[in-house]
Design a protein around this motif. Structure first.
Motif, PDB file in Angstrom:
ATOM      1  N   VAL A   1     103.276   6.037  90.941  1.00 15.29           N
ATOM      2  CA  VAL A   1     102.230   5.193  90.519  1.00 15.29           C
ATOM      3  C   VAL A   1     102.042   5.556  88.908  1.00 15.29           C
ATOM      4  O   VAL A   1     102.331   4.581  88.083  1.00 15.29           O
ATOM      5  CB  VAL A   1     101.096   5.076  91.040  1.00 15.29           C
ATOM      6  N   ARG A   2     101.872   6.749  88.528  1.00 14.92           N
ATOM      7  CA  ARG A   2     101.720   6.929  87.028  1.00 14.92           C
ATOM      8  C   ARG A   2     102.677   6.687  86.212  1.00 14.92           C
ATOM      9  O   ARG A   2     102.659   6.209  84.897  1.00 14.92           O
ATOM     10  CB  ARG A   2     101.389   8.383  87.249  1.00 14.92           C
ATOM     11  N   GLN A   3     103.825   6.602  86.877  1.00 13.63           N
ATOM     12  CA  GLN A   3     105.079   6.227  86.085  1.00 13.63           C
ATOM     13  C   GLN A   3     105.475   4.941  85.554  1.00 13.63           C
ATOM     14  O   GLN A   3     105.401   4.379  84.550  1.00 13.63           O
ATOM     15  CB  GLN A   3     106.496   6.619  86.599  1.00 13.63           C
ATOM     16  N   ILE A   4     104.868   4.114  86.983  1.00 14.06           N
ATOM     17  CA  ILE A   4     104.762   2.714  86.555  1.00 14.06           C
ATOM     18  C   ILE A   4     103.608   2.272  85.853  1.00 14.06           C
ATOM     19  O   ILE A   4     103.966   1.317  84.694  1.00 14.06           O
ATOM     20  CB  ILE A   4     104.545   2.039  87.956  1.00 14.06           C
ATOM     21  N   GLU A   5     102.494   2.735  85.769  1.00 14.42           N
ATOM     22  CA  GLU A   5     101.401   2.418  84.942  1.00 14.42           C
ATOM     23  C   GLU A   5     101.663   2.921  83.557  1.00 14.42           C
ATOM     24  O   GLU A   5     101.312   1.910  82.528  1.00 14.42           O
ATOM     25  CB  GLU A   5      99.941   3.329  85.568  1.00 14.42           C
ATOM     26  N   ASP A   6     102.307   3.923  83.198  1.00 11.87           N
ATOM     27  CA  ASP A   6     102.633   4.498  81.790  1.00 11.87           C
ATOM     28  C   ASP A   6     103.682   3.291  81.248  1.00 11.87           C
ATOM     29  O   ASP A   6     103.566   3.144  80.108  1.00 11.87           O
ATOM     30  CB  ASP A   6     103.353   5.767  81.902  1.00 11.87           C
ATOM     31  N   ALA A   7     104.710   2.840  82.209  1.00 14.37           N
ATOM     32  CA  ALA A   7     105.762   1.818  81.711  1.00 14.37           C
ATOM     33  C   ALA A   7     105.110   0.448  81.335  1.00 14.37           C
ATOM     34  O   ALA A   7     105.350  -0.109  80.006  1.00 14.37           O
ATOM     35  CB  ALA A   7     106.813   1.644  82.837  1.00 14.37           C
ATOM     36  N   ILE A   8     104.159   0.263  82.139  1.00 16.32           N
ATOM     37  CA  ILE A   8     103.395  -1.040  81.802  1.00 16.32           C
ATOM     38  C   ILE A   8     102.864  -0.991  80.404  1.00 16.32           C
ATOM     39  O   ILE A   8     102.631  -1.996  79.616  1.00 16.32           O
ATOM     40  CB  ILE A   8     102.465  -1.631  82.799  1.00 16.32           C
ATOM     41  N   VAL A   9     101.841  -0.031  79.958  1.00 16.05           N
ATOM     42  CA  VAL A   9     101.210   0.269  79.109  1.00 16.05           C
ATOM     43  C   VAL A   9     102.233   0.486  77.882  1.00 16.05           C
ATOM     44  O   VAL A   9     101.815  -0.117  76.745  1.00 16.05           O
ATOM     45  CB  VAL A   9     100.330   1.409  79.094  1.00 16.05           C
ATOM     46  N   HIS A  10     103.329   1.187  78.028  1.00 16.34           N
ATOM     47  CA  HIS A  10     104.292   1.294  76.961  1.00 16.34           C
ATOM     48  C   HIS A  10     104.825  -0.206  76.493  1.00 16.34           C
ATOM     49  O   HIS A  10     104.957  -0.242  75.337  1.00 16.34           O
ATOM     50  CB  HIS A  10     105.428   2.177  77.261  1.00 16.34           C
ATOM     51  N   LEU A  11     105.475  -0.931  77.647  1.00 15.98           N
ATOM     52  CA  LEU A  11     105.763  -2.300  77.312  1.00 15.98           C
ATOM     53  C   LEU A  11     104.669  -3.150  76.501  1.00 15.98           C
ATOM     54  O   LEU A  11     105.077  -3.654  75.642  1.00 15.98           O
ATOM     55  CB  LEU A  11     106.209  -2.953  78.836  1.00 15.98           C
ATOM     56  N   ASN A  12     103.223  -2.951  76.685  1.00 17.79           N
ATOM     57  CA  ASN A  12     102.360  -3.626  75.999  1.00 17.79           C
ATOM     58  C   ASN A  12     102.069  -3.121  74.507  1.00 17.79           C
ATOM     59  O   ASN A  12     102.420  -3.692  73.667  1.00 17.79           O
ATOM     60  CB  ASN A  12     101.203  -3.590  76.814  1.00 17.79           C
TER      61      ASN A  12
END
Length: 231
Positions: free
Chosen positions: A168-179
């Motif tokens: 979950v944390r990895q996916i959340e971090d990826a979404i924030v990074h993309l934005n």
């Protein structure tokens, strides 16, 4: 970049969305919140042209896309990760990601390297069937497939639902990074209020298919959550 005005969206004769309006600027992060069954998923499907009928105006980059097909909307640069991921289980990880490339308008059919930097496990499992991955790995694959099309907007429907906590944390971090780092506009349907507060610029709350409240993330108070999102 994306502007919806007085949207009504239907399954059969029933209007699921009623008079919904919102806007998304380039590079902005918008969270769509609300209880289960209030129309959040329908809103995302309406943006992608996946409901039976839609009334109102939906603009992308200043052009009305209400009459455009789902493939046409994807080619314009709207990437969609649906609830349930919908990867093709018999295709390999590589084949699933390459599928996303076919929505590109520049003809490129190569997997961008940065996808493996965000999700290293996908490189390791490149020849493995998508159906053999865990739920969290399939979600990473679904995000990578959408990113392979080089979208301008990424639309995600509860991307961490049912995912093991370590991913979950990895996916959340990826979404924030993309934005934040790659400037990708994001529309996120999410039940995780702390993450919505952390990641969003603005939010929209739906209730019974209509906008109950909208505002800056600082306005997403405990009182708002209690009123519109608790059961």
């Amino acid at each position: 970049m994306l502007h919806a005005e007085n949207l009504f969206s239907y399954y059969g004769k029933s209007p699921i969305l009623q008079d919904v309006s919102f806007s998304l600027k380039a590079g902005e992060f918008l969270s769509v919140l609300g209880r289960n069954g209030v129309g959040k998923t329908t809103l995302l499907k309406t943006i992608m042209g996946l409901t039976d009928r839609c009334e109102g105006r939906l603009e992308f980059d200043g052009a009305d896309i209400s009459g455009r097909s789902t493939p046409e909307r994807a080619r314009l640069g709207i990437g969609y990760i649906p609830q349930g991921r919908e990867i093709i289980p018999r295709f390999t990880v590589e084949e699933n990601i390459i599928m996303g490339c076919y929505a590109r308008t520049d003809g490129k059919r190569e997997i961008p390297d940065y996808l493996f930097e965000m999700f290293p496990i996908l490189r390791e499992f490149l020849t493995r069937r998508g159906g053999d991955l865990s739920g969290g790995q399939q979600q990473q694959l679904a995000i990578a497939r959408a990113l392979a099309m080089d979208p301008k907007i990424l639309i995600l429907d509860e991307p961490t639902e049912g995912i093991q906590p370590n991913i979950v944390r990895q996916i959340e971090d990826a979404i924030v990074h993309l934005n934040r780092e790659r400037g990708l506009a994001v529309i996120l349907v999410e039940q995780n209020i702390p993450f919505a507060r952390k990641a969003s610029d603005r939010f929209v709350v739906l209730d019974k298919g209509a906008v109950a409240m909208a505002g800056h993330k600082d306005e997403l108070t405990d009182a708002v959550v209690e009123k519109h999102m608790t059961f």
